[in-house]
Design a protein around this motif. Sequence first.
Motif, short mmCIF file in Angstrom:
data_model
loop_
_atom_site.label_atom_id
_atom_site.label_comp_id
_atom_site.label_asym_id
_atom_site.label_seq_id
_atom_site.Cartn_x
_atom_site.Cartn_y
_atom_site.Cartn_z
N UNK A 57 -1.03 -10.46 -4.43
CA UNK A 57 -2.32 -10.30 -5.11
C UNK A 57 -2.23 -9.26 -6.22
N UNK A 58 -1.57 -8.15 -5.94
CA UNK A 58 -1.43 -7.10 -6.95
C UNK A 58 -0.67 -7.61 -8.17
N UNK A 59 0.42 -8.29 -7.94
CA UNK A 59 1.22 -8.82 -9.06
C UNK A 59 0.41 -9.81 -9.88
N UNK A 98 -10.31 -1.23 -6.03
CA UNK A 98 -9.27 -2.21 -5.76
C UNK A 98 -7.93 -1.51 -5.55
N UNK A 99 -7.62 -0.55 -6.41
CA UNK A 99 -6.37 0.22 -6.24
C UNK A 99 -6.32 0.86 -4.86
N UNK A 100 -7.40 1.50 -4.47
CA UNK A 100 -7.44 2.16 -3.16
C UNK A 100 -7.25 1.13 -2.04
N UNK A 101 -7.82 -0.06 -2.21
CA UNK A 101 -7.64 -1.09 -1.17
C UNK A 101 -6.18 -1.51 -1.07
N UNK A 102 -5.46 -1.51 -2.18
CA UNK A 102 -4.03 -1.84 -2.15
C UNK A 102 -3.24 -0.76 -1.42
N UNK A 103 -3.59 0.48 -1.67
CA UNK A 103 -2.93 1.59 -0.98
C UNK A 103 -3.24 1.51 0.52
N UNK A 122 -3.89 -1.11 2.15
CA UNK A 122 -3.21 -2.30 2.70
C UNK A 122 -1.74 -2.03 2.98
N UNK A 123 -1.22 -0.91 2.48
CA UNK A 123 0.16 -0.56 2.80
C UNK A 123 1.10 -0.38 1.63
N UNK A 124 0.62 -0.54 0.40
CA UNK A 124 1.50 -0.31 -0.74
C UNK A 124 1.59 1.20 -0.97
N UNK A 125 2.78 1.72 -0.96
CA UNK A 125 3.01 3.12 -1.25
C UNK A 125 2.64 3.38 -2.71
N UNK A 126 1.98 4.50 -3.03
CA UNK A 126 1.60 4.78 -4.42
C UNK A 126 2.78 4.74 -5.40
#
Length: 66
Positions: free
Chosen positions: A13-15, A29-34, A36-40
Amino acid sequence: MPGAETIPPHVVDAVYRLARHASTLTEDWYRSQIDAGIDPVAYVEIVGVVVAVAAVDGFFRALGAA
């Protein structure tokens, strides 16, 4: 997206959103990605790769070579 079955859905989804719908990106949205488990740091790397590839792809399409 090829390889989507091996890449976590939130990364896919991010890509996709970075490459095709950047105007929909928000801090929430960025915070939701973090969350969800994506390291900053990994997120920054994803952004760098997507931006570099999207620029080449856009140029390729502009030439009519797509």
